[in-house]
Scaffold this active site. Structure first.
Site, PDB file in Angstrom:
ATOM      1  CB  VAL A  80       8.270  59.155  26.711  1.00 21.33           C
ATOM      2  CG1 VAL A  80       8.600  58.842  25.173  1.00 21.33           C
ATOM      3  CG2 VAL A  80       8.195  60.553  26.729  1.00 21.33           C
ATOM      4  CD  GLU A 112       5.075  65.208  44.801  1.00 20.83           C
ATOM      5  OE1 GLU A 112       4.394  64.933  43.931  1.00 20.83           O
ATOM      6  OE2 GLU A 112       4.768  66.050  45.585  1.00 20.83           O
ATOM      7  CG  ASN A 117      12.762  58.524  36.789  1.00 21.51           C
ATOM      8  OD1 ASN A 117      13.548  58.565  35.994  1.00 21.51           O
ATOM      9  ND2 ASN A 117      11.640  58.538  36.933  1.00 21.51           N
ATOM     10  CE1 TYR A 124       9.721  66.178  34.892  1.00 27.61           C
ATOM     11  CE2 TYR A 124      10.389  65.041  36.537  1.00 27.61           C
ATOM     12  CZ  TYR A 124       9.645  64.926  35.536  1.00 27.61           C
ATOM     13  OH  TYR A 124       8.625  63.901  35.314  1.00 27.61           O
TER      14      TYR A 124
HETATM   15  C1  COA Z   1      11.505  60.892  31.921  1.00 30.93           C
HETATM   16  C2  COA Z   1      10.862  60.658  30.594  1.00 30.93           C
HETATM   17  C3  COA Z   1       9.506  61.275  30.520  1.00 30.93           C
HETATM   18  C4  COA Z   1      11.685  61.512  29.420  1.00 30.93           C
HETATM   19  O1  COA Z   1      11.144  61.787  28.400  1.00 30.93           O
HETATM   20  P1  COA Z   1      11.841  61.594  26.783  1.00 30.93           P
HETATM   21  O2  COA Z   1      11.049  61.836  25.855  1.00 30.93           O
HETATM   22  O3  COA Z   1      12.774  60.453  27.041  1.00 30.93           O
HETATM   23  O4  COA Z   1      13.167  62.662  27.397  1.00 30.93           O
HETATM   24  P2  COA Z   1      13.338  63.747  26.023  1.00 30.93           P
HETATM   25  O5  COA Z   1      14.023  63.155  25.049  1.00 30.93           O
HETATM   26  O6  COA Z   1      12.392  64.936  25.950  1.00 30.93           O
HETATM   27  O7  COA Z   1      14.741  64.708  26.790  1.00 30.93           O
HETATM   28  C5  COA Z   1      14.827  65.753  27.449  1.00 30.93           C
HETATM   29  C6  COA Z   1      16.086  66.012  28.264  1.00 30.93           C
HETATM   30  O8  COA Z   1      15.824  65.138  29.617  1.00 30.93           O
HETATM   31  C7  COA Z   1      17.164  64.748  29.802  1.00 30.93           C
HETATM   32  N1  COA Z   1      17.054  63.241  29.549  1.00 30.93           N
HETATM   33  C8  COA Z   1      15.979  62.362  29.205  1.00 30.93           C
HETATM   34  N2  COA Z   1      16.298  61.129  29.198  1.00 30.93           N
HETATM   35  C9  COA Z   1      17.742  60.973  29.541  1.00 30.93           C
HETATM   36  C10 COA Z   1      18.549  59.800  29.942  1.00 30.93           C
HETATM   37  N3  COA Z   1      18.163  58.647  29.872  1.00 30.93           N
HETATM   38  N4  COA Z   1      19.706  60.342  30.780  1.00 30.93           N
HETATM   39  C11 COA Z   1      19.969  61.444  30.959  1.00 30.93           C
HETATM   40  N5  COA Z   1      19.172  62.560  30.605  1.00 30.93           N
HETATM   41  C12 COA Z   1      17.915  62.398  30.143  1.00 30.93           C
HETATM   42  C13 COA Z   1      18.085  65.298  28.862  1.00 30.93           C
HETATM   43  O9  COA Z   1      18.423  66.457  29.668  1.00 30.93           O
HETATM   44  C14 COA Z   1      17.223  65.441  27.693  1.00 30.93           C
HETATM   45  O10 COA Z   1      17.918  66.587  26.849  1.00 30.93           O
HETATM   46  P3  COA Z   1      18.717  66.193  25.758  1.00 30.93           P
HETATM   47  O11 COA Z   1      18.128  64.932  25.074  1.00 30.93           O
HETATM   48  O12 COA Z   1      19.193  67.439  24.734  1.00 30.93           O
HETATM   49  O13 COA Z   1      20.154  65.932  26.434  1.00 30.93           O
HETATM   50  C15 COA Z   1      10.853  59.277  29.833  1.00 30.93           C
HETATM   51  O14 COA Z   1      12.380  58.808  30.150  1.00 30.93           O
HETATM   52  C16 COA Z   1       9.940  58.362  30.770  1.00 30.93           C
HETATM   53  O15 COA Z   1       8.996  58.270  30.277  1.00 30.93           O
HETATM   54  N6  COA Z   1      10.503  57.449  31.352  1.00 30.93           N
HETATM   55  C17 COA Z   1       9.616  56.651  32.234  1.00 30.93           C
HETATM   56  C18 COA Z   1       8.475  57.450  33.081  1.00 30.93           C
HETATM   57  C19 COA Z   1       8.888  58.191  34.019  1.00 30.93           C
HETATM   58  O16 COA Z   1      10.104  57.875  34.623  1.00 30.93           O
HETATM   59  N7  COA Z   1       8.498  59.453  34.106  1.00 30.93           N
HETATM   60  C20 COA Z   1       8.611  60.486  34.851  1.00 30.93           C
HETATM   61  C21 COA Z   1       7.924  60.280  36.333  1.00 30.93           C
HETATM   62  S1  COA Z   1       8.437  61.862  37.364  1.00 30.93           S
END
Ligand code: COA
Length: 161
Positions: A80, A112, A117, A124
């Site tokens: 994202v 993985e 992270n 997850y």
């Molecule tokens: C990991 C990632 C995909 C999450 O996407 P996102 O749109 O930010 O997450 P969402 O808003 O859908 O969050 C869903 C849940 O994830 C968890 N979460 C997401 N970001 C979080 C944070 N910074 N800290 C703690 N929990 C988090 C929470 O449980 C959250 O639910 P809540 O908001 O009701 O508490 C995003 O942060 C990202 O793209 N990161 C960089 C790339 C990456 O690391 N990808 C994963 C590789 S395995």
């Protein structure tokens, strides 16, 4: 096409196209220390993987890639754009990928994730994934030069109720 309304605009889930790749790679570079190259995404599109984006006409806010074969699926990347994180897009796109994989007869998903992270691991866990192993030195890059980082191997069965 599926529509999602966030706090800033309306975004649609659709399959990734070659013409998306400049924006996808830009988001990837802004989100990861070790981003995938355009070449890798081209290969994913050619391989017939599930490659999806959340987008409107101007921008792409999220992308995800999943392989599906012989009853299993594997999340290969989920990203994202930094300005749009924590708005529910990661969960929505991953749910869509899992739904697609289940329709293609996958009954289990593997992924993985870097040990460091924490946000991805929290996502997850919140979607029912549990750790089933750890892969040593799986990822390039870590806290020191030439260091490598372990991956958690996570899994859950499908469908998600
Ligand atoms: C990991 C990632 C995909 C999450 O996407 P996102 O749109 O930010 O997450 P969402 O808003 O859908 O969050 C869903 C849940 O994830 C968890 N979460 C997401 N970001 C979080 C944070 N910074 N800290 C703690 N929990 C988090 C929470 O449980 C959250 O639910 P809540 O908001 O009701 O508490 C995003 O942060 C990202 O793209 N990161 C960089 C790339 C990456 O690391 N990808 C994963 C590789 S395995």
């Amino acid at each position: 096409m599926l529509s999602y309304t966030g706090s800033r605009s309306e975004y649609f889930a659709r399959t990734m196209r070659s013409s998306d790749l400049d924006l996808v790679v830009k988001n990837e570079a802004a989100s990861y220390n070790q981003p995938w190259s355009k070449r890798i995404f081209i290969d994913c599109l050619r391989s017939g993987y599930q490659c999806w984006v959340l987008a409107n006409k101007q921008q792409i806010v999220a992308h995800g890639v999943m392989s599906v074969a012989i009853g299993e699926c594997h999340l290969l990347t989920l990203c994202v754009s930094p300005d749009y994180q924590r708005l529910g897009y990661g969960r929505k796109l991953f749910s869509l990928l899992l739904d697609r994989a289940h329709k293609l007869e996958a009954t289990v998903c593997y992924l993985e994730v870097r040990l460091s992270n924490k946000s991805a691991i929290a996502l997850y866990h919140s979607m029912g994934f549990v750790q089933i192993g750890e892969r040593k030195n799986y990822y390039p890059g870590g806290e020191t030069y030439r260091a490598r980082e372990n991956a958690l191997l996570m899994s859950r069965s499908l469908p998600i109720p």
